[in-house]
Design a protein around this motif. Structure first.
Motif, PDB file in Angstrom:
ATOM      1  N   LYS A 150      -3.000 -15.272   2.372  1.00 51.25           N
ATOM      2  CA  LYS A 150      -1.787 -14.820   3.044  1.00 51.25           C
ATOM      3  C   LYS A 150      -1.696 -15.506   4.411  1.00 51.25           C
ATOM      4  O   LYS A 150      -2.688 -15.593   5.128  1.00 51.25           O
ATOM      5  CB  LYS A 150      -1.858 -13.301   3.221  1.00 51.25           C
ATOM      6  N   GLY A 151      -0.516 -16.046   4.738  1.00 48.59           N
ATOM      7  CA  GLY A 151      -0.322 -16.690   6.037  1.00 48.59           C
ATOM      8  C   GLY A 151      -0.744 -18.151   6.098  1.00 48.59           C
ATOM      9  O   GLY A 151      -0.623 -18.788   7.143  1.00 48.59           O
ATOM     10  N   LYS A 193      -3.997 -16.963 -15.626  1.00 44.89           N
ATOM     11  CA  LYS A 193      -3.784 -15.823 -14.729  1.00 44.89           C
ATOM     12  C   LYS A 193      -2.985 -16.295 -13.531  1.00 44.89           C
ATOM     13  O   LYS A 193      -3.279 -17.338 -12.955  1.00 44.89           O
ATOM     14  CB  LYS A 193      -5.166 -15.312 -14.280  1.00 44.89           C
ATOM     15  N   LEU A 194      -1.961 -15.548 -13.181  1.00 45.81           N
ATOM     16  CA  LEU A 194      -1.181 -15.888 -11.997  1.00 45.81           C
ATOM     17  C   LEU A 194      -0.727 -14.611 -11.301  1.00 45.81           C
ATOM     18  O   LEU A 194       0.178 -13.918 -11.748  1.00 45.81           O
ATOM     19  CB  LEU A 194       0.039 -16.752 -12.368  1.00 45.81           C
ATOM     20  N   ILE A 195      -1.417 -14.303 -10.197  1.00 43.39           N
ATOM     21  CA  ILE A 195      -1.078 -13.119  -9.410  1.00 43.39           C
ATOM     22  C   ILE A 195      -0.502 -13.608  -8.080  1.00 43.39           C
ATOM     23  O   ILE A 195      -1.141 -14.411  -7.392  1.00 43.39           O
ATOM     24  CB  ILE A 195      -2.331 -12.262  -9.100  1.00 43.39           C
ATOM     25  N   VAL A 196       0.700 -13.190  -7.744  1.00 45.32           N
ATOM     26  CA  VAL A 196       1.286 -13.533  -6.450  1.00 45.32           C
ATOM     27  C   VAL A 196       1.736 -12.252  -5.767  1.00 45.32           C
ATOM     28  O   VAL A 196       2.477 -11.464  -6.362  1.00 45.32           O
ATOM     29  CB  VAL A 196       2.483 -14.502  -6.590  1.00 45.32           C
ATOM     30  N   ASP A 197       1.271 -12.060  -4.539  1.00 44.96           N
ATOM     31  CA  ASP A 197       1.640 -10.880  -3.758  1.00 44.96           C
ATOM     32  C   ASP A 197       1.408  -9.596  -4.569  1.00 44.96           C
ATOM     33  O   ASP A 197       2.243  -8.691  -4.582  1.00 44.96           O
ATOM     34  CB  ASP A 197       3.121 -10.996  -3.349  1.00 44.96           C
ATOM     35  N   GLY A 198       0.297  -9.571  -5.281  1.00 46.64           N
ATOM     36  CA  GLY A 198      -0.070  -8.395  -6.061  1.00 46.64           C
ATOM     37  C   GLY A 198       0.644  -8.252  -7.392  1.00 46.64           C
ATOM     38  O   GLY A 198       0.391  -7.296  -8.127  1.00 46.64           O
ATOM     39  N   THR A 208      10.741 -11.748  -3.196  1.00 42.63           N
ATOM     40  CA  THR A 208       9.456 -12.197  -2.646  1.00 42.63           C
ATOM     41  C   THR A 208       9.458 -13.661  -2.229  1.00 42.63           C
ATOM     42  O   THR A 208       8.728 -14.063  -1.341  1.00 42.63           O
ATOM     43  CB  THR A 208       8.331 -11.965  -3.683  1.00 42.63           C
ATOM     44  N   VAL A 209      10.304 -14.484  -2.899  1.00 42.04           N
ATOM     45  CA  VAL A 209      10.182 -15.925  -2.742  1.00 42.04           C
ATOM     46  C   VAL A 209      11.425 -16.544  -2.103  1.00 42.04           C
ATOM     47  O   VAL A 209      12.549 -16.155  -2.411  1.00 42.04           O
ATOM     48  CB  VAL A 209       9.963 -16.597  -4.121  1.00 42.04           C
ATOM     49  N   PRO A 256      11.334 -13.282   2.564  1.00 45.18           N
ATOM     50  CA  PRO A 256      10.309 -13.582   1.559  1.00 45.18           C
ATOM     51  C   PRO A 256       8.906 -13.531   2.162  1.00 45.18           C
ATOM     52  O   PRO A 256       8.742 -13.756   3.363  1.00 45.18           O
ATOM     53  CB  PRO A 256      10.637 -15.023   1.158  1.00 45.18           C
ATOM     54  N   SER A 257       7.915 -13.206   1.341  1.00 46.91           N
ATOM     55  CA  SER A 257       6.544 -13.337   1.838  1.00 46.91           C
ATOM     56  C   SER A 257       5.959 -14.692   1.457  1.00 46.91           C
ATOM     57  O   SER A 257       4.884 -15.057   1.908  1.00 46.91           O
ATOM     58  CB  SER A 257       5.660 -12.190   1.353  1.00 46.91           C
ATOM     59  N   LEU A 258       6.701 -15.440   0.626  1.00 48.65           N
ATOM     60  CA  LEU A 258       6.241 -16.762   0.199  1.00 48.65           C
ATOM     61  C   LEU A 258       7.423 -17.729   0.220  1.00 48.65           C
ATOM     62  O   LEU A 258       8.484 -17.430  -0.327  1.00 48.65           O
ATOM     63  CB  LEU A 258       5.690 -16.665  -1.236  1.00 48.65           C
ATOM     64  N   ILE A 259       7.216 -18.901   0.864  1.00 47.47           N
ATOM     65  CA  ILE A 259       8.228 -19.962   0.800  1.00 47.47           C
ATOM     66  C   ILE A 259       7.649 -21.116  -0.001  1.00 47.47           C
ATOM     67  O   ILE A 259       6.524 -21.563   0.251  1.00 47.47           O
ATOM     68  CB  ILE A 259       8.645 -20.440   2.206  1.00 47.47           C
TER      69      ILE A 259
END
Ligand code: ADP
Ligand code: ADP
Length: 232
Positions: free
Chosen positions: A31-32, A62-67, A85-86, A160-163
């Motif tokens: 994160k960050g 497996k693909l986990i993004v932001d939980g 989110t994105v 978004p938490s992800l760019i």
């Protein structure tokens, strides 16, 4: 933020033909972090971004993004994930920008919020990318680099938490590319947003925390790690 293990993406062309675009790719992003992805044409970079952004589904792995477990989300939840989110920034923003609207109108368009807060928020976002003085200019009157900054403001519209940025500097000169990278870096630091950038430009990779190379649909090596942003 991102935990990607043994990710596979196979495109079926027809009954006899398929393309293995990702074959067992591993990638972890904190994160960050501001993370660069490099690799030859056809190595799977855009495919990876499409999977991370919920634009398409992996075949296996497996693909986990932001939980969120992106292989198991329902179609409806995957769309919700993509919208909430994105944020996306592309090389060619023709699909996202309307030339005959002003900068601020373009930023308002994709916002989920309504009413007068929309205009205020759009202005605030344009200020964040250094475009506060151009909000009422029509898009077509702005330079390529300025249009790209409007596109970055749009990517922030829904917090978004992800760019995800796919060759965001691919069609601008090196000076403009530097400015765009600095804008992304500032957002990364000020908002704490995680950023993954696909680039061909090895000059720009020095501005990132970490760079991973992709080869034949797999992570091939981590070429650089930087704990601090030293030489901006
Ligand atoms: P890069 O972004 O590194 O250039 P891509 O992810 O675009 O690589 O492509 C990886 C491989 O997958 C290539 O062989 C490409 O031709 C193939 N590919 C990408 N998208 C599709 C698609 N929608 N259908 C079929 N094959 C695809
Ligand atoms: P190019 O690098 O050829 O100019 P883009 O940067 O426009 O292509 O697009 C890169 C990838 O992102 C492609 O896989 C494309 O399908 C996808 N893409 C581009 N714009 C959008 C959009 N507005 N929404 C969803 N996917 C997009």
């Amino acid at each position: 933020m991102i935990d990607c293990q043994n990710l596979m993406k196979i495109y079926k062309i027809d009954d006899d033909n398929e393309v293995i675009a990702l074959q067992g790719l591993d990638l972890q992003v904190e994160k960050g972090e501001m993370m660069g992805i490099i690799g030859n044409s056809g190595s799977g970079k855009s495919t990876l971004l499409n999977m991370l952004g919920g634009l398409d589904r992996p075949t296996a792995g497996k693909l986990i993004v932001d939980g969120k477990d992106l292989l198991r989300l329902s179609d409806k939840d995957l769309v919700k994930y993509k919208l909430e989110t994105v944020g996306f920034v592309w090389q060619n923003n023709a699909r996202n920008l309307i030339p005959y609207l002003t900068a601020v109108e373009n930023v308002e368009l994709p916002m989920l919020i309504k009413g007068k807060h929309k205009r205020e928020r759009a202005k605030e976002l344009l200020e964040m990318v250094g475009m506060g003085h151009r909000i009422n200019n029509k898009l077509h009157s702005l330079s390529g680099g300025e249009q790209q900054r409007v596109a970055i403001a749009i990517s922030l519209a829904n917090n978004p938490s992800l760019i995800l940025a796919d060759e965001p500097t691919g069609s601008v000169d090196t000076k403009t590319a530097d400015i765009i990278l600095d804008v992304l870096r500032n957002l990364n630091r000020e908002l704490g947003v995680t950023i993954v950038i696909v680039t061909h430009d090895t000059q720009l990779t020095r501005k990132m925390d970490r760079v991973v190379a992709i080869r034949d649909g797999k992570t091939s090596s981590e070429i650089l790690r930087r704990s601090a942003y030293l030489d901006m």
